[in-house]
Design a protein around this motif. Structure first.
Motif, mmCIF file in Angstrom:
data_model
loop_
_atom_site.group_PDB
_atom_site.id
_atom_site.type_symbol
_atom_site.label_atom_id
_atom_site.label_comp_id
_atom_site.label_asym_id
_atom_site.label_seq_id
_atom_site.Cartn_x
_atom_site.Cartn_y
_atom_site.Cartn_z
ATOM 1 N N PHE A 124 0.823 -1.209 0.000
ATOM 2 C CA PHE A 124 0.000 0.000 0.000
ATOM 3 C C PHE A 124 0.856 1.257 0.000
ATOM 4 N N GLN A 125 0.195 2.389 -0.159
ATOM 5 C CA GLN A 125 0.875 3.681 -0.280
ATOM 6 C C GLN A 125 0.457 4.595 0.874
ATOM 7 N N PRO A 126 1.166 4.521 2.009
ATOM 8 C CA PRO A 126 0.823 5.406 3.124
ATOM 9 C C PRO A 126 1.176 6.851 2.790
ATOM 10 N N LEU A 127 0.906 7.741 3.708
ATOM 11 C CA LEU A 127 1.114 9.165 3.449
ATOM 12 C C LEU A 127 2.563 9.598 3.633
ATOM 13 N N THR A 155 6.038 3.322 -0.506
ATOM 14 C CA THR A 155 5.145 2.186 -0.362
ATOM 15 C C THR A 155 5.469 1.454 0.934
ATOM 16 N N PHE A 187 2.550 5.409 11.103
ATOM 17 C CA PHE A 187 2.442 6.100 9.832
ATOM 18 C C PHE A 187 1.884 7.510 10.057
ATOM 19 N N THR A 219 -5.959 -2.803 5.774
ATOM 20 C CA THR A 219 -5.711 -2.757 4.343
ATOM 21 C C THR A 219 -6.821 -3.529 3.645
ATOM 22 N N PHE A 275 -5.486 1.618 2.369
ATOM 23 C CA PHE A 275 -5.091 1.614 3.783
ATOM 24 C C PHE A 275 -5.923 2.660 4.518
ATOM 25 N N ASP A 278 -3.994 6.681 3.279
ATOM 26 C CA ASP A 278 -3.119 6.401 2.152
ATOM 27 C C ASP A 278 -3.444 7.329 0.989
ATOM 28 N N LYS A 279 -2.739 7.118 -0.127
ATOM 29 C CA LYS A 279 -2.971 7.923 -1.318
ATOM 30 C C LYS A 279 -3.855 7.214 -2.339
ATOM 31 N N LYS A 280 -4.015 5.904 -2.173
ATOM 32 C CA LYS A 280 -4.808 5.149 -3.138
ATOM 33 C C LYS A 280 -6.308 5.338 -2.921
#
Length: 712
Positions: free
Chosen positions: A76-79, A83, A118, A133, A158, A167-169
């Motif tokens: 995943f892509q946290p802030l 990744t 995070f 997730t 996430f 996250d960014k997704k």
């Protein structure tokens, strides 16, 4: 030789996406009804049926195990802008002293990483650790081969225990839904929605990067710690000759590029272009267009692959926006468009563009979006690193404007005047030699100084930084375009009513587009964005100009920006505020790290070297005077040099004093960093770079720009 080339090409074709759990693989391994269900989710956006998860997970595990995978991870892509992954083994105890290989549907669909460490921007306290997730089945599962191991990577969203996106997704997926819903309304108005179930934002991300010798990299504390050089005198040869751009690719670099491409091909990343960029040791790689969600994931994979492969060739890949002063920095041009699931690019003008009212509606919608939300678009690319690049000689200015080219500009002017009646044609170019063909000429030139340029059938957002995750600017772009299309669709639906013919449709659309062009044409600019005159003209037009990131960050939480995210359910007020807080906090920390690193290098490496050379100068003066020879010039040089060294000590102290600033408010702290720390860092750099030109090479403690940029 031809056979060798053909065999090589065949090997690439045979291995393309070999490490991806593609629809083709699913079709071969899943029951027919299960495959059709997941296919509808991926291609048409239908909700995922949880009852099929166990079947999919079992097939996925078998496929991964056959390829050597022993672990899986929710990727995943946290802030953080990077990744994240936590690996779990397929093997579980069987209760009888042995183990079995297992991967359940619940493990596929949902994971539970610790969310406490995070960045959350205040959404979660440190002691509130639970996060989830969730499998994003629209992005292909893939295998990560690294360190002699193979790991099944499952792209996921996430979120926190309370449901907010961490996250960014997640916001990207929401924004894709938003722009799809509003674009479908426009298609319905024009009667072109038959068979169209969704409209997908598409991206193609050009990635610029630097490669330098790895041994030299590790001798520079600033590059290791900050990914950019905080010191470095300008070498005699930089990019003045413009001989690196599109030049012959160095052998070692070409080997690196080829291996990188092979790894990306296996992961299904459709990379297309490789070449030398403008600055020495700067290069570019670019893929073909993909759906925005997949492109954002592939962009992260691409950056990680560049970094991972480079050491195999004794190189270090640097993705910072401005690793070296005095030469071009690196960007990531974000090519954006929207297309139907039936394959129609809605930003393709086609022939006789002046008659294509549907295209013109989408075009004017983008113009309206950029003008209305220029502040938010600028904030989406703001960072401490990008501040070194935006507005410099190789990057567009911080003023958000749109370049359309001659043909579209002419049509927009016709719309403003009334009804568009013609489309400018490009014609042919006669190159003046009988052996050369006449080549088609585009109806408009390109403009490298524009931050947002139309380039044939897409818009190129050129202000994105090279180290950025593209999901955030893509989310902003999707959201503001959704807002503009919503406004246009609402007005057209009101003016047209339920029953209308083609004649009324054309008339109503023309009238609305004329009104919108008059309202938003101030954002259109086809000239040189680097000039002082444009900055003055932009101010006269009322266009915002956030020259640095701190001011840009403040706009994210403006009422109108919070409202637009809430309106389309992309981000809640809390989620918007958290992202603004994280971005500002990251800015503060990045510059502080740079300042502390610069002070450390200056105090422990530069100052001792400067002292040794001062001693040598003093010994020369003493020896000359002892020989009863006039040493006045040497003494004058020593005194001048000693003054520079004393200035160095003062600059180090000033920087250390500036960086040790206590503030309970992150906004105040960021303003202090901008107004005091960065200027102090600049003053220290000026002195150190001056000393580099004075101190003998054998005493200078760190690799110079000349060494780093010319060794390829």
């Amino acid at each position: 030789m031809a056979t060798t080339r053909n065999n090589a090409a065949q090997r690439v074709e045979d291995t393309f996406a070999d490490d991806v759990f593609t629809l083709k693989v699913m079709q071969q391994r899943l029951p027919k009804d299960v495959f059709k269900q997941i296919q509808r989710t991926i291609q048409h956006g239908e909700p995922l049926n949880p009852s099929i998860a166990d079947v999919v997970a079992s097939a996925m595990k078998e496929w991964a195990s056959e390829h050597g995978a022993t672990h899986y991870t929710h990727w995943f892509q946290p802030l953080t802008g990077l990744t994240a992954e936590k690996h779990d083994a397929f093997l579980v105890p069987d209760g009888q002293g042995g183990a079995i290989s297992e991967f359940t549907g619940s493990a596929l669909v949902q994971g539970e990483p610790d969310a406490s460490s995070f960045p959350s921007g205040g959404i979660r306290a440190t002691f509130e650790a639970r996060g989830y997730t969730a499998w994003d089945c629209t992005s292909p599962v893939f295998l990560n081969r690294n360190g002699g191991t193979v790991t099944l990577c499952i792209p996921t969203a996430f979120v926190s225990w309370t449901g907010e996106a961490l996250d960014k997704k997640t916001p990207l997926l929401r924004s894709i839904e938003a722009v799809s819903a509003q674009a479908l309304r426009i298609l319905k108005i024009f009667g072109t929605d038959q068979g169209v179930t969704r409209v997908q934002a598409t991206l193609g991300c050009e990635q610029e990067y630097f490669l330098i010798d790895r041994d030299l990299f590790f001798k520079r504390e600033d590059l290791v710690t900050c990914d950019r050089s905080v010191f470095g005198a300008k070498p005699a040869k930089g990019q003045q000759l413009e001989d690196h751009y599109f030049g012959s690719i160095p052998t070692r670099v070409l080997g690196f590029m080829a291996e990188t491409e092979r790894e990306l091909y296996r992961l299904g990343v459709p990379v297309k272009t490789r070449h030398n960029e403008v600055a020495p040791c700067q290069f570019e790689i670019a893929p073909l267009f993909e759906m925005a969600n997949i492109a954002a994931d592939h962009q992260m994979v691409l950056m990680e692959t560049l970094k991972r492969v480079a050491p195999r060739y004794g190189l270090q890949c640097i993705l910072h926006e401005k690793p070296f002063a005095g030469i071009n920095g690196s960007g990531k041009h974000l090519n954006w468009s929207i297309a139907t699931n039936t394959g129609v690019n809605l930003l393709d003008p086609r022939d006789d563009t002046h008659t294509n009212m549907q295209f013109l509606t989408f075009l004017v919608g983008v113009i309206k979006a950029v003008d209305t939300h220029a502040d938010l678009l600028r904030a989406s690319v703001a960072s401490a690193a990008n501040d070194h690049r935006l507005g410099a000689n190789e990057a567009p200015p911080a003023i958000m404007s749109i370049f359309l080219g001659d043909m579209l500009t002419d049509i927009i002017e016709q719309i403003e005047s009334g009804s568009p009646k013609s489309t400018m044609k490009g014609g042919k170019l006669d190159l003046g030699a009988r052996t050369l063909p006449q080549i088609p000429r585009h109806s408009g030139d390109r403009n490298r100084t524009s931050p947002f340029a139309f380039t044939g059938n897409k818009f190129e957002f050129r202000a994105v930084g090279s180290s950025a995750a593209v999901a955030w600017p893509a989310t902003v772009l999707n959201t503001i375009v959704a807002d503009a299309l919503d406004s246009i669709a609402t007005q057209l639906e009101k003016d047209l009513g339920k029953n209308y013919d083609e004649k009324k449709l054309q008339s109503v659309v023309r009238n609305l587009l004329q009104k919108l062009v008059k309202q938003h044409k101030r954002v259109l600019f086809d000239g040189d964005g680097y000039t002082t005159e444009w900055h003055q003209e932009a101010a006269r037009r009322g266009l915002p100009n956030y020259r640095e990131s701190v001011a840009a960050f403040e706009t994210i939480t403006a009422k109108k920006n919070i409202e637009i995210f809430k309106k389309f359910k992309v981000l809640s007020k809390v989620e918007v505020e958290s992202r603004a807080h994280i971005l500002i906090e990251k800015y503060v920390k990045q510059v502080e790290i740079e300042a502390l690193t610069a002070a450390s290098i200056a105090r422990t490496q530069i100052l001792p070297a400067a002292g040794r050379y001062q001693t040598e100068l003093a010994e020369i003066v003493a020896a000359t005077e002892a020989a009863d020879v006039d040493a006045s010039e040497n003494r004058e040089a020593l005194e001048q040099y000693a003054e520079v060294v004393n200035n160095l000590r003062g600059c180090i102290a000033n920087l250390e004093s500036a960086v040790h600033h206590e503030s309970g408010d992150v906004h105040d702290h960021a303003a202090h960093i901008r107004d005091h720390v960065r200027p102090a860092l600049g003053e220290l750099r000026q002195v150190v770079d001056d000393l580099e030109t004075r101190i003998p090479r054998d005493l200078w403690p760190i690799p110079t720009y000349r060494e780093m940029l010319l060794i390829k």
